[in-house]
Write a protein that holds these residues in place. Structure first.
Motif: not given
Length: 130
Positions: A94, A97-99, A101
């Motif tokens: 997560a 993925h967040d980084s 995005t």
């Protein structure tokens, strides 16, 4: 004698001789269960006489009881550790993925701003050239 033979044969078929769990080697590392104690050792079986055979059946029965308890502990320990690893992996995925995005959104916003600036500059320069 027939009763113990049938009992032993049934137990062997039901749970097999190889219930023992040894530390698993993977890439030079070994895993061992936590708080399970030592793995019980399989007893030697002596079938040289009825008395020794019957004693062996008793030893195997005791071993199977200990081995089942140990195996249950191993399963619980492995499940606990696997769950912790899985949860850690989910959090790490997560985060990545967040980084990723966030980077993609910043780049897209930069492209939009640059395109709008160039478009406005083009329109202004064409107007000035007329």
């Amino acid at each position: 004698m027939k009763r113990k033979t049938a009992l032993l044969a049934g137990m062997v078929l039901a749970c097999g001789w190889g219930l023992g769990v040894t530390p698993v080697q993977a890439a030079g590392r070994a895993w061992a269960p936590q708080n399970c104690g030592s793995e019980p050792a399989a007893p030697a079986v002596d079938v040289s006489s009825v008395e020794r055979y019957n004693a062996s059946v008793d030893k195997v029965t005791a071993y199977q009881k200990e081995a089942r308890a140990y195996n249950s502990c191993v399963v619980r320990s492995a499940m606990h550790e696997e769950t912790a690893i899985s949860e850690d992996a989910k959090e790490r995925i997560a985060f990545v993925h967040d980084s990723s995005t966030a980077v993609q959104k910043r780049i897209a916003a930069n492209f939009e701003k640059l395109t709008a600036t160039l478009k406005a500059g083009n329109a202004r320069l064409q107007k000035a050239a007329q």
